[in-house]
Write an enzyme that holds these catalytic residues in place. Structure first.
Site, mmCIF file in Angstrom:
data_model
loop_
_atom_site.group_PDB
_atom_site.id
_atom_site.type_symbol
_atom_site.label_atom_id
_atom_site.label_comp_id
_atom_site.label_asym_id
_atom_site.label_seq_id
_atom_site.Cartn_x
_atom_site.Cartn_y
_atom_site.Cartn_z
ATOM 1 C CE1 TYR C 177 -5.647 -0.655 0.358
ATOM 2 C CE2 TYR C 177 -5.108 -0.699 -1.966
ATOM 3 C CZ TYR C 177 -5.222 -1.348 -0.755
ATOM 4 O OH TYR C 177 -4.903 -2.671 -0.663
ATOM 5 C CE LYS C 208 -5.466 -5.495 1.058
ATOM 6 N NZ LYS C 208 -4.742 -5.594 -0.243
#
Lengths: 307, 307, 307, 307, 307
Positions: C177, C208
């Protein structure tokens, strides 16, 4: 000057290392109790400022210049980083070395951030290099910036370094510099004396201090408070910036005979000269430091004569 | 150019690793003493900026592109992170690797916070990978941001990495970049020389510097101060941003033959091209670096001819 | 979809652990190469916000709800903290686990301080739990906030975790992120691709990422750059906030078949439902992810039919 | 209330320590599954504020007062620092102890700096003390300040403490306090529930929370969300500030029978009284907690009657 | 006053070290339970301010002065840094030593940054020195600045030091000073009592506090709260700044007989005098502390008479 028997071995030197410590101490002081330290740690400390520029002899541009001087001149010990010793030491096996364990560049100024010079090599690495190669590594060095906000880091590393160095028979030299936003006058004689006292409390064998000043002027007598505060920790004085050789030698003579210091740590004032001149100047410094030569005698060495 | 016997093995390489160090040094310089390093650490350093965009060939979008180039072109060593080598190395066993041990992204700018690129993998992990897999891992790399407020962390890690790498026979390449709020001009020739000198003091085998500039212009002669300051630490120059191939090769030729550098570290300038063009350009660079080819000869390689 | 022989084992998996890694990789992807990760780490990440509130089914108030779903639904792996696994795992031995190694709460916002999510459990502790209890622990997970001022801490821990996890045959999933004061648009497709590339450089098996947006809108095609940048590191997409089930499944289908992702990581969108509905929705997600089911077929599973 | 067989042993308790963990859990809950924790860690947490002052009985000025109460009253466990246990434990061998592993003073307020309460003793030191002396050390305690800028330090230490404590058969109790500049309302029921959930995710056996408030008022029913969020981690409530004994007991009764908590952690409300009164009040609290006594019955114990 | 059998040995002293601890405790209190600590750690704490200046006898300029006093006067223990003990201890083997493990200079003021005095030597190093040299090292000392933003570091080190010191039979003395931006009145009696209580919670044998003041005036009765809060941790009082000898002795007498302290820690008030006067003053202090001498009797010792 001390005979070998006069050397007081600190108790943190274990029995099995006492003979080595004594020999290292004798070697580093050339049996005089006085220290002539040739400082060559500026490639990190001052980047290339001390090695290249208008007033600097071209010989100094090459790092090997330092080793040539250390090899050809009469010195107590040559202080530089472990990486330098590893790179050039194989060709300069006759040089007595002191591993400078911490270093910082001069890029970040105190106005921006207080100085932190943290260990880059460990005592154990200096010991390993000595033991594996047979190099003459006599001691280790470390700079402490007292009054810096990072003082706790450096006091810790310094005390640990004494402990580890003595455990392996190595002599310690500490550069004791008050510096940081909290320090108004780095050269204040009382503060310089405090710095010498801290080196004593840390258990270092030698403390290098900058020449104290009163009213902006150096005066060798101002060193007496520091020399007293250092007690059994020998106080040596920084060679400082590039000045006239004769003036330099006079100051050194005064530091020793008026101020009571037991030697000097001199770097750029030596190596910014041509190899030949650097060696002669180095020998002149050694004559005063180690032989109690007069300034006149030392000057003769500078100009190429012998005394 | 040096024969195998001319390679000076630093003293922090233990006896049992000297033969390996000599072989690694020979391999990484392809027996020339010169270094052609293909840099592929930008997936962290520059995120996807170097791999995807208008001027970038679509081949570069896939990380495997780097390995294809490294495998098909003539290089000294391919530098990338350990994770990349572990993932692709099994299919590219012929590539000589250098593990880049630290990396940071370019998101936080110096105006926000001084740069810190901290170790993400340890020398020991590179050694373990080498010893377990038989991969040709010749050395390790590390970036030092001099003048950053985090300089103490990086100087420490850098000095330790030299010590550990040499202990295992690995060659070291340091990216020496002055950067931080305290650094006004990263390309100042005197400062670049200082950076090369720090790499020498840290004991690194090679120092990669950015091409210095005077009055905003690069000039290969400005490198001479850095090359001198590096001493026995070989200075190589960054390939820099995407420029015309011919201009690039001319600059590289000048860096070596005017500036005195011993090679180059080039990344995006190679891999942003199609595989075929990248391999040819890479080989052109190698011709200049390793074979003392002329710019003309190198250009021929670029355009698909052989010389 | 890959057969067992197609699984590429990274070189940092030692010989003695390769069979285990292959089995873990097969199990976590259910022999499809695709990953259906049921995320249950929000009790720290989002405190009780995801478990109790107006739109949330009361079943979700009890942490055991997560384990019931994981046990009854068809998933690749259930990701949660070690403490949770230790507490409930004895009663849910059939669940395949992934230990989420770091976590932070959402209390301190980026406007106050850049995010730092530091390891709370070590890979070794996950390995010990696996080896002592026989639990099916297939992998470990870690979140990296790129662009945070604490990025160096997280890059270090992340690279170390890959190394240690692979050393014990475990698969790694990284939540990548971009976040911090330096990050203007976390969903920028080029930045998301950069994040996937960092995961590749760190050597993680899966990354992810959050669904990228252009002009404020998600579009599965925007994922292609990230999927390319990830290379052999499989890119999976976050399930995101609570949306209509059918819309969710359509997006997932697009991510895989248009964007090229190899799976999904879905949490609250599953567990905020009643156990029965959560299991059905989970199975629908798995049908798309693992069986290449159509959205229509998956919707049937949601509504209780079978396909 | 659970029989010994009902105690669920978490999987991070190794086989060789499961019997000890079960016995510790039984002992700390006096075979009831409920926890009556007498908190005596305030000598660091609140300096002398809790021990000397107008409303405080003179008995409390002497630290031994805590041990006298712990020895004479019926409690589940007495929580205090290791140094206190080492100093007084030899004379109070009958007391069941819980070692509070972290502590901070109340001098630095959150407005100055977010709270950090860091480990001062290690689980291993508690284990060593237990194993060497035979003291009844049943568990360890730790405070987590969620929402503090130092949250990552405390989450790490907390998760490690659960792992190490369970590895040695010890029960864990975590004080879960949202606190810091980012926390607007420490007593918000949803936030308190989040704190209980974090304790569950960390794997702690018990979580102590402060009584939640809505519109500034406590209400035992508000605890239900936290009790649910804690799952198998038992939620106990803080005794809070000095209030009327009867009111205190009513609140405790409500917390357990309305809120669903499994006990209490009470400190100054007990020890600020004379020894005799403290023991009686302590026993009253235990009656409600451990025996399901009514408030009326407990009040009788306070006033010196038995029930 | 306690006989040897009355000494309560804390439980963190292992069986094999209990006899040594008892002997150390007896020695440090000269079998009286009272502590006369001669403090000589100011070379770091106050730089040269305490050793050189107008009101200071020239004898004090030399660090050996401290050892001469410690050797010739009657003291319980002489506290100084390990480096000092290692340097001079060989010539002063009769002196009982306490190793002061942390120290900081007085350069950085609290207005600039909260105080951090971090360990510079480890308990193990004091133990090694003792065991290798046979020096009489009875204990270790440490300063804790409560209310500093660095309090967590110091509380951790302090608790660890008690644990390690007791593990090797050493007595601990903690200098407990509230200091930092958060501390408004360091001499507040309630706060000083809190500091004594923290020392108790840390498990230290002795706590040195500064004399509390009410309305700006010292009053020995104000110490009672601290003495009570310390419990079995003996509270001793700082000797403070240079005052009239008679006044000093009266204050000390009051501290013990009115305030209930069990001794004193005195430094510059002793060593800023000539050796002869320092020894006499030291003996006068010891007479009050160890022999319950009257102020009159102690004054006689000061003036050279005996009592």
């Amino acid at each position: 000057m001390p005979s070998a028997l006069d050397i007081r071995i600190p108790l943190d030197v274990p029995a099995g290392e006492q003979e080595r410590y004594r020999e290292n101490y004798r070697a580093i002081t050339r049996d005089t109790g006085r220290l002539m330290l040739f400082a060559g740690d500026q490639k990190i400390e001052h980047l290339n400022d001390d090695f290249y520029g208008e007033e600097i002899h071209p010989d100094d541009a090459d790092p090997e210049h330092l080793f040539r001087i250390a090899s050809q001149a009469r010195i107590g010990v040559f202080a530089t980083q472990l990486g330098m010793i590893a790179r050039y030491g194989g060709d300069y096996r006759d040089v007595p070395y002191l591993v400078k364990l911490n270093s910082k560049t001069n890029l970040v100024k105190t106005s921006q951030r207080d100085p932190l010079s943290s260990e880059i090599n460990l005592v154990q690495q200096a010991v390993d290099l000595r033991d594996r190669t047979g190099l003459t590594i006599l001691g280790v060095g470390y700079t402490v910036y007292l009054g810096s906000e990072y003082e706790p880091v450096m006091l810790y590393q310094a005390a640990q370094i004494v402990n580890h160095a003595h455990a392996h028979g190595l002599v310690t030299v500490f550069w004791m510099y008050p510096r940081g936003k909290a320090v108004k006058d780095e050269r204040d004689p009382h503060l310089v004396a405090g710095a010498a006292g801290v080196a004593a409390a840390l258990g270092s064998d030698f403390a290098k201090v900058n020449p104290p000043k009163a009213d902006g002027k150096i005066d060798a007598a101002l060193l007496r408070e520091a020399v007293a505060a250092g007690g059994r920790t020998g106080v040596v004085c920084a060679g400082g910036s590039h000045v006239d050789m004769q003036e330099f030698l006079q100051q050194l003579h005064d530091q020793i005979h008026i101020g009571g210091t037991v030697g000097n740590a001199t770097g750029r004032n030596i190596h910014q000269r041509s190899l030949d001149e650097a060696v002669r100047f180095c020998n002149a410094i050694s004559a005063i430091t180690l032989d109690n030569a007069s300034v006149e005698e030392a000057n003769k060495i500078c100009t190429g004569g012998r005394y």
